[in-house]
Design a protein around this motif. Structure first.
Motif, mmCIF file in Angstrom:
data_model
loop_
_atom_site.group_PDB
_atom_site.id
_atom_site.type_symbol
_atom_site.label_atom_id
_atom_site.label_comp_id
_atom_site.label_asym_id
_atom_site.label_seq_id
_atom_site.Cartn_x
_atom_site.Cartn_y
_atom_site.Cartn_z
ATOM 1 N N ILE A 148 0.866 -1.177 0.000
ATOM 2 C CA ILE A 148 0.000 0.000 0.000
ATOM 3 C C ILE A 148 0.901 1.224 0.000
ATOM 4 O O ILE A 148 1.844 1.304 0.786
ATOM 5 C CB ILE A 148 -0.908 0.020 1.244
ATOM 6 N N GLN A 149 0.637 2.178 -0.872
ATOM 7 C CA GLN A 149 1.466 3.379 -0.968
ATOM 8 C C GLN A 149 0.705 4.595 -0.466
ATOM 9 O O GLN A 149 -0.453 4.814 -0.826
ATOM 10 C CB GLN A 149 1.897 3.610 -2.422
ATOM 11 N N ALA A 150 1.343 5.400 0.372
ATOM 12 C CA ALA A 150 0.754 6.656 0.830
ATOM 13 C C ALA A 150 1.035 7.745 -0.201
ATOM 14 O O ALA A 150 2.163 7.896 -0.676
ATOM 15 C CB ALA A 150 1.340 7.047 2.175
ATOM 16 N N VAL A 151 -0.002 8.507 -0.552
ATOM 17 C CA VAL A 151 0.119 9.564 -1.561
ATOM 18 C C VAL A 151 -0.587 10.819 -1.051
ATOM 19 O O VAL A 151 -1.432 10.758 -0.158
ATOM 20 C CB VAL A 151 -0.480 9.145 -2.912
ATOM 21 N N SER A 152 -0.248 11.953 -1.661
ATOM 22 C CA SER A 152 -0.895 13.208 -1.287
ATOM 23 C C SER A 152 -1.524 13.911 -2.476
ATOM 24 O O SER A 152 -1.961 15.060 -2.372
ATOM 25 C CB SER A 152 0.124 14.152 -0.628
ATOM 26 N N SER A 153 -1.585 13.200 -3.615
ATOM 27 C CA SER A 153 -2.192 13.789 -4.812
ATOM 28 C C SER A 153 -2.748 12.689 -5.702
ATOM 29 O O SER A 153 -2.305 11.538 -5.648
ATOM 30 C CB SER A 153 -1.173 14.610 -5.604
ATOM 31 N N ALA A 154 -3.717 13.067 -6.536
ATOM 32 C CA ALA A 154 -4.291 12.110 -7.481
ATOM 33 C C ALA A 154 -3.251 11.682 -8.509
ATOM 34 O O ALA A 154 -3.223 10.521 -8.948
ATOM 35 C CB ALA A 154 -5.500 12.734 -8.176
ATOM 36 N N LYS A 155 -2.372 12.597 -8.889
ATOM 37 C CA LYS A 155 -1.323 12.286 -9.864
ATOM 38 C C LYS A 155 -0.409 11.183 -9.353
ATOM 39 O O LYS A 155 -0.086 10.230 -10.070
ATOM 40 C CB LYS A 155 -0.513 13.551 -10.162
ATOM 41 N N PHE A 156 0.012 11.301 -8.096
ATOM 42 C CA PHE A 156 0.902 10.297 -7.518
ATOM 43 C C PHE A 156 0.145 8.995 -7.269
ATOM 44 O O PHE A 156 0.718 7.910 -7.357
ATOM 45 C CB PHE A 156 1.525 10.820 -6.232
ATOM 46 N N ALA A 157 -1.144 9.080 -6.983
ATOM 47 C CA ALA A 157 -1.950 7.873 -6.802
ATOM 48 C C ALA A 157 -1.967 7.053 -8.089
ATOM 49 O O ALA A 157 -1.839 5.818 -8.063
ATOM 50 C CB ALA A 157 -3.368 8.237 -6.383
ATOM 51 N N ALA A 158 -2.116 7.728 -9.226
ATOM 52 C CA ALA A 158 -2.115 7.039 -10.515
ATOM 53 C C ALA A 158 -0.754 6.399 -10.791
ATOM 54 O O ALA A 158 -0.673 5.271 -11.298
ATOM 55 C CB ALA A 158 -2.477 8.016 -11.629
ATOM 56 N N ILE A 163 -3.114 4.988 0.082
ATOM 57 C CA ILE A 163 -3.608 5.807 1.189
ATOM 58 C C ILE A 163 -3.471 7.256 0.749
ATOM 59 O O ILE A 163 -2.357 7.731 0.505
ATOM 60 C CB ILE A 163 -2.794 5.583 2.476
ATOM 61 N N CYS A 164 -4.593 7.954 0.601
ATOM 62 C CA CYS A 164 -4.518 9.370 0.222
ATOM 63 C C CYS A 164 -4.611 10.208 1.492
ATOM 64 O O CYS A 164 -5.586 10.171 2.221
ATOM 65 C CB CYS A 164 -5.594 9.739 -0.784
ATOM 66 N N GLU A 165 -3.547 10.942 1.756
ATOM 67 C CA GLU A 165 -3.410 11.661 3.016
ATOM 68 C C GLU A 165 -3.596 13.155 2.803
ATOM 69 O O GLU A 165 -2.825 13.797 2.103
ATOM 70 C CB GLU A 165 -2.034 11.381 3.622
ATOM 71 N N GLY A 166 -4.651 13.686 3.402
ATOM 72 C CA GLY A 166 -4.986 15.082 3.231
ATOM 73 C C GLY A 166 -4.144 16.029 4.070
ATOM 74 O O GLY A 166 -3.405 15.626 4.976
ATOM 75 N N PHE A 167 -4.285 17.292 3.771
ATOM 76 C CA PHE A 167 -3.553 18.398 4.398
ATOM 77 C C PHE A 167 -3.714 18.427 5.917
ATOM 78 O O PHE A 167 -2.837 18.903 6.641
ATOM 79 C CB PHE A 167 -4.094 19.694 3.782
ATOM 80 N N GLU A 168 -4.818 17.880 6.427
ATOM 81 C CA GLU A 168 -5.089 17.929 7.862
ATOM 82 C C GLU A 168 -4.211 16.992 8.681
ATOM 83 O O GLU A 168 -4.158 17.083 9.904
ATOM 84 C CB GLU A 168 -6.562 17.562 8.139
ATOM 85 N N ALA A 169 -3.550 16.067 8.010
ATOM 86 C CA ALA A 169 -2.824 15.000 8.698
ATOM 87 C C ALA A 169 -1.649 15.519 9.519
ATOM 88 O O ALA A 169 -1.114 16.601 9.274
ATOM 89 C CB ALA A 169 -2.321 13.977 7.687
ATOM 90 N N GLY A 170 -1.242 14.717 10.498
ATOM 91 C CA GLY A 170 -0.044 15.031 11.266
ATOM 92 C C GLY A 170 1.194 14.536 10.548
ATOM 93 O O GLY A 170 1.119 13.905 9.490
ATOM 94 N N GLY A 171 2.356 14.806 11.115
ATOM 95 C CA GLY A 171 3.590 14.355 10.483
ATOM 96 C C GLY A 171 3.837 15.095 9.181
ATOM 97 O O GLY A 171 3.466 16.250 9.016
#
Length: 315
Positions: free
Chosen positions: A113-123, A134-142
Protein backbone atom coordinates in the motif's frame (compact mmCIF):
# COMPACT_ATOMS: atom_id res chain seq x y z
CA UNK A 1 -16.72 -7.37 3.80
CA UNK A 2 -15.39 -4.76 1.39
CA UNK A 3 -12.25 -4.44 -0.73
CA UNK A 4 -10.07 -3.35 2.21
CA UNK A 5 -11.19 -5.96 4.72
CA UNK A 6 -10.84 -8.63 2.03
CA UNK A 7 -7.39 -7.43 0.96
CA UNK A 8 -6.01 -7.20 4.49
CA UNK A 9 -8.04 -9.97 6.18
CA UNK A 10 -9.34 -7.66 8.91
CA UNK A 11 -12.78 -7.08 10.47
CA UNK A 12 -13.08 -3.33 9.98
CA UNK A 13 -11.66 -1.28 7.07
CA UNK A 14 -9.43 0.76 9.36
CA UNK A 15 -5.63 1.02 9.51
CA UNK A 16 -3.69 2.33 12.50
CA UNK A 17 -1.07 4.66 11.07
CA UNK A 18 2.62 3.74 11.38
CA UNK A 19 3.69 6.89 13.23
CA UNK A 20 7.31 7.43 14.26
CA UNK A 21 7.89 7.15 18.02
CA UNK A 22 4.28 6.04 18.56
CA UNK A 23 3.66 2.85 16.58
CA UNK A 24 5.59 0.02 18.17
CA UNK A 25 4.56 -3.59 18.65
CA UNK A 26 2.31 -2.84 21.64
CA UNK A 27 0.09 -0.45 19.72
CA UNK A 28 0.12 -2.56 16.55
CA UNK A 29 -0.82 -5.79 18.33
CA UNK A 30 -3.55 -4.11 20.39
CA UNK A 31 -5.09 -2.67 17.23
CA UNK A 32 -4.88 -5.93 15.28
CA UNK A 33 -6.43 -7.86 18.16
CA UNK A 34 -9.43 -5.54 17.98
CA UNK A 35 -10.21 -5.96 14.32
CA UNK A 36 -8.20 -3.34 12.42
CA UNK A 37 -4.76 -3.44 10.80
CA UNK A 38 -2.01 -2.70 13.30
CA UNK A 39 1.10 -1.09 11.88
CA UNK A 40 4.68 -0.96 13.17
CA UNK A 41 6.28 2.35 12.19
CA UNK A 42 9.84 1.58 11.10
CA UNK A 43 10.80 5.16 10.28
CA UNK A 44 12.27 5.77 13.73
CA UNK A 45 13.87 2.33 14.10
CA UNK A 46 17.25 0.81 13.33
CA UNK A 47 16.92 -2.58 11.63
CA UNK A 48 17.73 -4.47 14.84
CA UNK A 49 15.01 -2.52 16.67
CA UNK A 50 12.50 -3.29 13.94
CA UNK A 51 13.47 -6.95 14.26
CA UNK A 52 12.70 -6.87 17.99
CA UNK A 53 9.34 -5.16 17.47
CA UNK A 54 8.25 -7.69 14.85
CA UNK A 55 9.29 -10.60 17.07
CA UNK A 56 7.36 -9.16 20.01
CA UNK A 57 4.33 -8.54 17.81
CA UNK A 58 4.35 -12.13 16.57
CA UNK A 59 4.65 -13.42 20.14
CA UNK A 60 1.68 -11.31 21.22
CA UNK A 61 -0.65 -11.57 18.22
CA UNK A 62 -1.28 -13.93 15.32
CA UNK A 63 -3.37 -11.55 13.22
CA UNK A 64 -2.32 -9.62 10.09
CA UNK A 65 -0.19 -6.51 10.53
CA UNK A 66 1.91 -4.14 8.47
CA UNK A 67 5.22 -2.35 8.60
CA UNK A 68 5.32 1.27 7.47
CA UNK A 69 8.46 1.68 5.36
CA UNK A 70 9.62 5.20 4.41
CA UNK A 71 11.32 4.76 1.05
CA UNK A 72 13.87 7.46 1.85
CA UNK A 73 15.12 5.53 4.88
CA UNK A 74 18.94 5.38 4.52
CA UNK A 75 19.27 1.68 5.43
CA UNK A 76 16.18 0.47 3.62
CA UNK A 77 17.94 -2.69 2.44
CA UNK A 78 18.36 -3.87 6.02
CA UNK A 79 14.72 -3.13 6.78
CA UNK A 80 13.67 -5.13 3.72
CA UNK A 81 15.72 -8.12 4.87
CA UNK A 82 14.03 -7.96 8.27
CA UNK A 83 10.61 -7.74 6.63
CA UNK A 84 11.38 -10.71 4.38
CA UNK A 85 12.80 -12.77 7.25
CA UNK A 86 9.61 -12.44 9.28
CA UNK A 87 7.26 -12.77 6.29
CA UNK A 88 5.50 -9.51 7.08
CA UNK A 89 2.16 -9.73 5.20
CA UNK A 90 1.66 -6.03 4.40
CA UNK A 91 4.05 -3.14 3.78
CA UNK A 92 2.90 0.46 3.64
CA UNK A 93 5.39 2.49 1.63
CA UNK A 94 5.70 6.25 1.97
CA UNK A 95 8.01 9.20 1.33
CA UNK A 96 9.15 8.19 -2.12
CA UNK A 97 8.29 6.48 -5.39
CA UNK A 98 7.00 2.90 -5.09
CA UNK A 99 8.34 1.96 -8.53
CA UNK A 100 11.66 0.66 -7.20
CA UNK A 101 10.43 -1.70 -4.47
CA UNK A 102 6.82 -2.71 -5.20
CA UNK A 103 7.75 -5.55 -7.57
CA UNK A 104 10.35 -6.86 -5.13
CA UNK A 105 7.88 -6.83 -2.24
CA UNK A 106 5.06 -8.43 -4.22
CA UNK A 107 7.38 -11.15 -5.51
CA UNK A 108 7.65 -12.20 -1.85
CA UNK A 109 3.87 -12.39 -1.50
CA UNK A 110 3.67 -9.08 0.39
CA UNK A 111 0.72 -6.75 -0.15
CA UNK A 112 1.84 -3.20 -0.85
CA UNK A 113 0.00 0.00 0.00
CA UNK A 114 1.47 3.38 -0.97
CA UNK A 115 0.75 6.66 0.83
CA UNK A 116 0.12 9.56 -1.56
CA UNK A 117 -0.89 13.21 -1.29
CA UNK A 118 -2.19 13.79 -4.81
CA UNK A 119 -4.29 12.11 -7.48
CA UNK A 120 -1.32 12.29 -9.86
CA UNK A 121 0.90 10.30 -7.52
CA UNK A 122 -1.95 7.87 -6.80
CA UNK A 123 -2.11 7.04 -10.52
CA UNK A 124 1.67 6.53 -10.59
CA UNK A 125 1.43 4.22 -7.59
CA UNK A 126 -1.29 2.19 -9.31
CA UNK A 127 0.90 1.91 -12.41
CA UNK A 128 3.73 0.66 -10.19
CA UNK A 129 1.50 -2.24 -9.14
CA UNK A 130 0.55 -1.39 -5.55
CA UNK A 131 -2.52 -3.10 -4.11
CA UNK A 132 -4.07 0.07 -2.65
CA UNK A 133 -3.28 3.71 -1.94
CA UNK A 134 -3.61 5.81 1.19
CA UNK A 135 -4.52 9.37 0.22
CA UNK A 136 -3.41 11.66 3.02
CA UNK A 137 -4.99 15.08 3.23
CA UNK A 138 -3.55 18.40 4.40
CA UNK A 139 -5.09 17.93 7.86
CA UNK A 140 -2.82 15.00 8.70
CA UNK A 141 -0.04 15.03 11.27
CA UNK A 142 3.59 14.35 10.48
CA UNK A 143 4.85 15.06 6.97
CA UNK A 144 2.33 16.18 4.38
CA UNK A 145 2.14 16.84 0.67
CA UNK A 146 3.20 20.22 -0.69
CA UNK A 147 -0.13 20.63 -2.51
CA UNK A 148 -1.97 21.20 0.79
CA UNK A 149 -5.07 19.46 -0.56
CA UNK A 150 -7.66 18.77 2.12
CA UNK A 151 -9.17 15.31 2.52
CA UNK A 152 -12.57 16.60 1.42
CA UNK A 153 -11.08 17.40 -2.00
CA UNK A 154 -8.37 14.73 -2.18
CA UNK A 155 -10.50 11.62 -1.57
CA UNK A 156 -12.85 12.08 -4.58
CA UNK A 157 -9.93 13.18 -6.77
CA UNK A 158 -7.97 10.03 -5.98
CA UNK A 159 -11.09 7.86 -6.30
CA UNK A 160 -11.57 9.21 -9.82
CA UNK A 161 -7.90 8.68 -10.69
CA UNK A 162 -7.50 5.00 -9.73
CA UNK A 163 -9.42 1.72 -9.83
CA UNK A 164 -7.60 0.08 -6.91
CA UNK A 165 -8.86 0.40 -3.30
CA UNK A 166 -8.54 3.86 -1.74
CA UNK A 167 -7.83 4.43 1.95
CA UNK A 168 -8.44 7.94 3.28
CA UNK A 169 -6.24 9.61 5.90
CA UNK A 170 -5.95 13.06 7.40
CA UNK A 171 -8.52 14.62 9.70
CA UNK A 172 -10.26 11.35 10.60
CA UNK A 173 -10.67 10.46 14.27
CA UNK A 174 -14.34 9.57 14.69
CA UNK A 175 -16.94 7.16 13.37
CA UNK A 176 -18.65 10.05 11.62
CA UNK A 177 -15.35 10.91 9.95
CA UNK A 178 -15.01 7.34 8.72
CA UNK A 179 -18.49 7.43 7.19
CA UNK A 180 -17.80 10.80 5.56
CA UNK A 181 -14.61 9.43 3.97
CA UNK A 182 -16.46 6.41 2.62
CA UNK A 183 -19.23 8.60 1.19
CA UNK A 184 -16.54 10.66 -0.56
CA UNK A 185 -15.22 7.52 -2.26
CA UNK A 186 -12.83 5.82 0.14
CA UNK A 187 -12.99 2.07 0.77
CA UNK A 188 -11.43 2.43 4.21
CA UNK A 189 -9.49 4.83 6.41
CA UNK A 190 -6.16 5.23 8.17
CA UNK A 191 -6.20 6.90 11.59
CA UNK A 192 -3.07 8.30 13.20
CA UNK A 193 -3.65 11.10 15.68
CA UNK A 194 -6.21 9.31 17.82
CA UNK A 195 -4.01 6.22 18.12
CA UNK A 196 -0.98 8.38 18.92
CA UNK A 197 -2.72 9.11 22.22
CA UNK A 198 -3.68 5.48 22.91
CA UNK A 199 -2.51 3.83 26.11
CA UNK A 200 -0.40 1.40 24.06
CA UNK A 201 1.28 4.12 22.00
CA UNK A 202 4.99 4.42 22.75
CA UNK A 203 4.74 8.22 22.79
CA UNK A 204 5.54 9.93 26.09
CA UNK A 205 2.58 10.47 28.44
CA UNK A 206 3.31 14.21 28.57
CA UNK A 207 3.08 14.38 24.78
CA UNK A 208 -0.22 12.49 24.80
CA UNK A 209 -1.61 14.87 27.40
CA UNK A 210 -0.56 17.86 25.26
CA UNK A 211 -2.33 16.38 22.25
CA UNK A 212 -5.50 15.79 24.26
CA UNK A 213 -5.33 19.40 25.50
CA UNK A 214 -4.95 20.80 21.96
CA UNK A 215 -7.63 23.22 20.82
CA UNK A 216 -8.76 24.42 17.42
CA UNK A 217 -5.90 26.28 15.75
CA UNK A 218 -3.14 24.82 17.93
CA UNK A 219 -1.50 23.00 15.00
CA UNK A 220 0.04 24.46 11.87
CA UNK A 221 1.72 23.14 8.72
CA UNK A 222 5.26 24.49 8.45
CA UNK A 223 8.83 23.83 7.22
CA UNK A 224 7.52 23.43 3.67
CA UNK A 225 10.99 24.19 2.27
CA UNK A 226 12.26 20.94 3.85
CA UNK A 227 9.35 18.52 4.19
CA UNK A 228 5.95 19.94 5.16
CA UNK A 229 5.09 18.90 8.71
CA UNK A 230 2.13 19.70 10.98
CA UNK A 231 3.17 20.70 14.48
CA UNK A 232 1.64 21.85 17.74
CA UNK A 233 2.80 25.40 18.42
CA UNK A 234 5.53 25.58 21.07
CA UNK A 235 8.90 27.23 21.74
CA UNK A 236 10.56 25.33 18.88
CA UNK A 237 7.80 26.42 16.50
CA UNK A 238 8.35 30.03 17.63
CA UNK A 239 12.03 29.66 16.65
CA UNK A 240 10.93 28.46 13.20
CA UNK A 241 8.72 31.53 12.81
CA UNK A 242 11.59 33.77 13.88
CA UNK A 243 13.73 32.04 11.27
CA UNK A 244 11.22 32.86 8.56
CA UNK A 245 11.07 36.48 9.72
CA UNK A 246 14.85 36.66 9.50
CA UNK A 247 14.90 35.20 6.00
CA UNK A 248 16.44 31.83 6.85
CA UNK A 249 17.44 29.71 3.87
CA UNK A 250 16.37 26.04 3.66
CA UNK A 251 19.86 25.08 4.89
CA UNK A 252 19.52 27.36 7.91
CA UNK A 253 16.05 25.96 8.65
CA UNK A 254 17.53 22.46 8.43
CA UNK A 255 20.24 23.44 10.91
CA UNK A 256 17.58 24.82 13.24
CA UNK A 257 15.62 21.57 13.00
CA UNK A 258 18.73 19.51 13.66
CA UNK A 259 18.44 15.80 14.38
CA UNK A 260 16.23 13.96 16.79
CA UNK A 261 13.78 16.81 17.22
CA UNK A 262 10.71 14.56 16.76
CA UNK A 263 12.11 12.00 19.19
CA UNK A 264 12.72 14.75 21.71
CA UNK A 265 9.12 15.92 21.53
CA UNK A 266 7.09 12.75 20.96
CA UNK A 267 9.14 10.03 22.68
CA UNK A 268 10.93 12.02 25.38
CA UNK A 269 8.13 14.48 26.13
CA UNK A 270 10.03 17.75 25.68
CA UNK A 271 7.10 20.08 25.01
CA UNK A 272 9.28 23.15 24.48
CA UNK A 273 12.20 22.11 22.26
CA UNK A 274 10.66 18.99 20.68
CA UNK A 275 8.93 18.72 17.31
CA UNK A 276 5.34 17.93 18.33
CA UNK A 277 3.97 16.31 15.18
CA UNK A 278 0.20 15.69 15.26
CA UNK A 279 -2.89 16.02 13.10
CA UNK A 280 -5.32 18.92 12.97
CA UNK A 281 -8.03 16.64 14.34
CA UNK A 282 -6.30 16.60 17.75
CA UNK A 283 -8.82 19.19 18.94
CA UNK A 284 -11.54 16.50 18.78
CA UNK A 285 -9.70 14.13 21.13
CA UNK A 286 -10.42 14.71 24.80
CA UNK A 287 -8.97 11.72 26.64
CA UNK A 288 -6.33 8.99 26.61
CA UNK A 289 -7.93 5.60 25.97
CA UNK A 290 -6.89 2.05 25.20
CA UNK A 291 -6.89 0.92 21.58
CA UNK A 292 -9.83 -1.36 22.36
CA UNK A 293 -11.84 1.58 23.72
CA UNK A 294 -10.97 3.72 20.71
CA UNK A 295 -11.96 1.03 18.19
CA UNK A 296 -15.19 0.22 20.01
CA UNK A 297 -16.08 3.91 20.03
CA UNK A 298 -15.29 4.26 16.31
CA UNK A 299 -17.53 1.30 15.45
CA UNK A 300 -20.36 2.50 17.68
CA UNK A 301 -20.31 6.04 16.32
CA UNK A 302 -19.97 4.84 12.73
CA UNK A 303 -23.07 2.67 13.06
CA UNK A 304 -24.97 5.49 14.75
CA UNK A 305 -24.03 7.83 11.91
CA UNK A 306 -25.18 5.32 9.31
CA UNK A 307 -28.55 5.01 11.06
CA UNK A 308 -28.92 8.77 11.43
CA UNK A 309 -28.27 9.40 7.74
CA UNK A 310 -30.69 6.76 6.47
CA UNK A 311 -33.53 9.30 6.24
CA UNK A 312 -31.63 12.04 4.39
CA UNK A 313 -32.55 10.96 0.88
CA UNK A 314 -33.77 13.81 -1.36
CA UNK A 315 -36.71 13.32 -3.72
Amino acid sequence: MNSITALLDIKYPVIQAGMVWCSGWKLASACSENGILGVIGSGSMYSEVLDIHIKKYLAACNKPFAVNLPLLYPDIGEHLETIFKHKVPVVITSAGSPAKYTEVLKSRGIKVIQAVSSAKFAAKAQNAGVDAVICEGFEAGGHNGREETTSFCLIPEVRRAVSIPVIAAGGIATGRGILAAIVLGADGVQIGTRFATAVESSAHKIYKERVVAAKEGDTVLTLKELAPVRLIKNAFYDKVIDGYKNGFSPAELSDLLGKGRAKKGIFEGDLEEGELEIGQVASLIDKIESSEEIINDLVKEYNQAVNQTSNLRWT
